[in-house]
Design a protein around this motif. Structure first.
Motif, PDB file in Angstrom:
ATOM      1  N   SER A  12      43.010  37.709  23.699  1.00  0.00           N
ATOM      2  CA  SER A  12      43.701  38.871  24.253  1.00  0.00           C
ATOM      3  C   SER A  12      43.704  38.815  25.773  1.00  0.00           C
ATOM      4  N   GLU A  13      42.541  38.530  26.360  1.00  0.00           N
ATOM      5  CA  GLU A  13      42.450  38.407  27.819  1.00  0.00           C
ATOM      6  C   GLU A  13      43.386  37.321  28.327  1.00  0.00           C
ATOM      7  N   ALA A  14      43.366  36.173  27.640  1.00  0.00           N
ATOM      8  CA  ALA A  14      44.178  35.036  28.078  1.00  0.00           C
ATOM      9  C   ALA A  14      45.662  35.363  28.036  1.00  0.00           C
ATOM     10  N   THR A  15      46.065  36.130  27.044  1.00  0.00           N
ATOM     11  CA  THR A  15      47.484  36.467  26.908  1.00  0.00           C
ATOM     12  C   THR A  15      47.942  37.385  28.029  1.00  0.00           C
ATOM     13  N   TRP A  16      47.151  38.422  28.341  1.00  0.00           N
ATOM     14  CA  TRP A  16      47.508  39.312  29.444  1.00  0.00           C
ATOM     15  C   TRP A  16      47.448  38.586  30.775  1.00  0.00           C
ATOM     16  N   LEU A  17      46.434  37.717  30.939  1.00  0.00           N
ATOM     17  CA  LEU A  17      46.350  36.942  32.176  1.00  0.00           C
ATOM     18  C   LEU A  17      47.575  36.042  32.349  1.00  0.00           C
ATOM     19  N   LYS A  18      48.005  35.419  31.261  1.00  0.00           N
ATOM     20  CA  LYS A  18      49.179  34.553  31.326  1.00  0.00           C
ATOM     21  C   LYS A  18      50.408  35.347  31.758  1.00  0.00           C
ATOM     22  N   LEU A  19      50.545  36.557  31.217  1.00  0.00           N
ATOM     23  CA  LEU A  19      51.668  37.419  31.589  1.00  0.00           C
ATOM     24  C   LEU A  19      51.670  37.678  33.091  1.00  0.00           C
ATOM     25  N   LEU A  20      50.510  38.068  33.630  1.00  0.00           N
ATOM     26  CA  LEU A  20      50.441  38.417  35.049  1.00  0.00           C
ATOM     27  C   LEU A  20      50.581  37.192  35.944  1.00  0.00           C
ATOM     28  N   LYS A  21      49.961  36.087  35.543  1.00  0.00           N
ATOM     29  CA  LYS A  21      50.077  34.870  36.346  1.00  0.00           C
ATOM     30  C   LYS A  21      51.512  34.359  36.388  1.00  0.00           C
ATOM     31  N   THR A  22      52.246  34.575  35.305  1.00  0.00           N
ATOM     32  CA  THR A  22      53.621  34.074  35.223  1.00  0.00           C
ATOM     33  C   THR A  22      54.599  34.958  35.984  1.00  0.00           C
ATOM     34  N   TYR A  23      54.421  36.274  35.913  1.00  0.00           N
ATOM     35  CA  TYR A  23      55.474  37.163  36.382  1.00  0.00           C
ATOM     36  C   TYR A  23      55.146  37.975  37.631  1.00  0.00           C
ATOM     37  N   LEU A  24      53.874  38.004  38.062  1.00  0.00           N
ATOM     38  CA  LEU A  24      53.597  38.688  39.328  1.00  0.00           C
ATOM     39  C   LEU A  24      54.104  37.838  40.495  1.00  0.00           C
ATOM     40  N   PRO A  25      54.497  38.454  41.599  1.00  0.00           N
ATOM     41  CA  PRO A  25      54.885  37.685  42.789  1.00  0.00           C
ATOM     42  C   PRO A  25      53.763  36.749  43.228  1.00  0.00           C
ATOM     43  N   GLU A  26      54.110  35.668  43.907  1.00  0.00           N
ATOM     44  CA  GLU A  26      53.161  34.609  44.251  1.00  0.00           C
ATOM     45  C   GLU A  26      52.012  35.081  45.140  1.00  0.00           C
ATOM     46  N   ARG A  27      52.208  36.154  45.878  1.00  0.00           N
ATOM     47  CA  ARG A  27      51.141  36.619  46.767  1.00  0.00           C
ATOM     48  C   ARG A  27      49.943  37.148  45.982  1.00  0.00           C
ATOM     49  N   TYR A  28      50.157  37.465  44.695  1.00  0.00           N
ATOM     50  CA  TYR A  28      49.091  37.988  43.863  1.00  0.00           C
ATOM     51  C   TYR A  28      48.565  36.908  42.920  1.00  0.00           C
ATOM     52  N   LYS A  29      47.255  36.922  42.683  1.00  0.00           N
ATOM     53  CA  LYS A  29      46.628  36.079  41.688  1.00  0.00           C
ATOM     54  C   LYS A  29      45.934  36.973  40.668  1.00  0.00           C
ATOM     55  N   ALA A  30      45.743  36.475  39.470  1.00  0.00           N
ATOM     56  CA  ALA A  30      45.051  37.230  38.430  1.00  0.00           C
ATOM     57  C   ALA A  30      44.055  36.310  37.733  1.00  0.00           C
ATOM     58  N   ASP A  31      42.805  36.741  37.651  1.00  0.00           N
ATOM     59  CA  ASP A  31      41.755  35.942  37.024  1.00  0.00           C
ATOM     60  C   ASP A  31      40.662  36.842  36.484  1.00  0.00           C
ATOM     61  N   LYS A  32      39.884  36.307  35.555  1.00  0.00           N
ATOM     62  CA  LYS A  32      38.643  36.964  35.132  1.00  0.00           C
ATOM     63  C   LYS A  32      37.611  36.679  36.200  1.00  0.00           C
ATOM     64  N   ALA A  33      36.897  37.707  36.662  1.00  0.00           N
ATOM     65  CA  ALA A  33      36.020  37.477  37.815  1.00  0.00           C
ATOM     66  C   ALA A  33      35.027  38.619  38.002  1.00  0.00           C
ATOM     67  N   PHE A  34      34.046  38.353  38.853  1.00  0.00           N
ATOM     68  CA  PHE A  34      33.186  39.379  39.417  1.00  0.00           C
ATOM     69  C   PHE A  34      33.740  39.718  40.807  1.00  0.00           C
ATOM     70  N   VAL A  35      33.453  40.923  41.280  1.00  0.00           N
ATOM     71  CA  VAL A  35      33.835  41.316  42.635  1.00  0.00           C
ATOM     72  C   VAL A  35      32.545  41.519  43.431  1.00  0.00           C
ATOM     73  N   VAL A  36      32.519  41.039  44.666  1.00  0.00           N
ATOM     74  CA  VAL A  36      31.324  41.107  45.502  1.00  0.00           C
ATOM     75  C   VAL A  36      31.669  41.721  46.856  1.00  0.00           C
ATOM     76  N   ASP A  37      30.724  42.430  47.446  1.00  0.00           N
ATOM     77  CA  ASP A  37      30.977  42.973  48.788  1.00  0.00           C
ATOM     78  C   ASP A  37      30.046  42.349  49.823  1.00  0.00           C
ATOM     79  N   SER A  38      30.244  42.697  51.096  1.00  0.00           N
ATOM     80  CA  SER A  38      29.508  42.083  52.201  1.00  0.00           C
ATOM     81  C   SER A  38      28.047  42.508  52.240  1.00  0.00           C
TER      82      SER A  38
END
Length: 245
Positions: free
Chosen positions: A38-64
């Motif tokens: 399910s995750e892979a399918t939604w990720l594929k959708l976003l990676k394929t159709y979002l403008p190039e300036r955006y990336k989509a991945d499974k990830a952690f978010v970290v701050d300074s």
């Protein structure tokens, strides 16, 4: 000139993503495998159709300050202006300043899943995002206020009948501002979003939900503009022994 149909192209887009989600839901028995599909399918959708300036991945978010979010199924982030993305043991870590949106992708929407997505969103919104003044040819622009984070939940089916009824509305509204889910999609039924003007949710039942969700997300991303100028020195402090915040 060829006799093209925009409606046909958009229908094909939706049919393709729905087929993949349906296969993930019905064609795989192991719950972990189904969730990954399910995750892979939604990720594929976003990676394929979002403008190039955006990336989509499974990830952690970290701050300074060295704080981390929980692992997020889908992080939509800036790559054009992000000075660094960390990778460690095949895990991706994205600086908080670079993040536009976070989503949890599950097979079936329920109160527990909504609460789960709200908690994941909270873990990202609590992180510190730096912002520096921006030098330009005519002087310096003031530091940009970081844009509000977009968060949401994605699923193929709903555990409720009706899918967009009182139960979903109640589940979405019980959390704090930090856990607000701005946007969601149930591919088999429709999509929903939070309207800041009315401070209420709008529900759209439709036959091309994945496509409608994608277009709504792009529209919301357009309103975000560009990510703030990250304070690199705040992260670089962690290179100096005993100098961490």
């Amino acid at each position: 000139m060829a006799d093209w149909s925009l409606s046909t192209l958009l229908t094909q887009l939706h049919d393709d993503i729905e087929r993949q989600l349906a296969f993930a839901r019905k064609g795989m028995e192991h719950p972990v495998v189904k969730g990954d599909a399910s995750e892979a399918t939604w990720l594929k959708l976003l990676k394929t159709y979002l403008p190039e300036r955006y990336k989509a991945d499974k990830a952690f978010v970290v701050d300074s300050q060295g704080h981390f979010s929980e692992q997020i199924d889908i992080v939509v982030y800036d790559r054009q202006y992000s000075p660094f993305i960390f990778t460690f043991n095949d895990q991706l870590f994205i600086p908080a300043e670079s993040v536009y949106a976070v989503f949890e992708a599950k097979q079936e929407l329920s109160a527990d899943i909504v609460r789960y997505a709200q908690n994941k969103a909270t873990s990202v919104r609590k992180l510190k995002r730096t912002s520096l003044p921006i030098p330009h040819a005519g002087g310096i622009y003031a530091a940009k206020v970081p844009m509000p984070l977009i968060s949401g939940v994605l699923a193929f089916e709903s555990g409720w009948t009706p899918s967009f009824g009182v139960a979903l509305d109640r589940a979405l509204k019980v959390n704090s501002t930090e856990g607000l889910l701005n946007l969601g999609c149930v591919a088999a039924h429709g999509h929903f979003y939070f309207d800041p003007a009315t401070q209420d949710y709008v529900y759209r039942s439709e036959g091309k939900a994945a496509t409608a969700f994608l277009f709504k997300l792009i529209a919301m991303l357009q309103m975000c503009g560009t990510v703030p100028m990250i304070d690199i020195d705040a992260y670089a402090n962690w290179l100096i022994p005993d100098a961490q915040p």
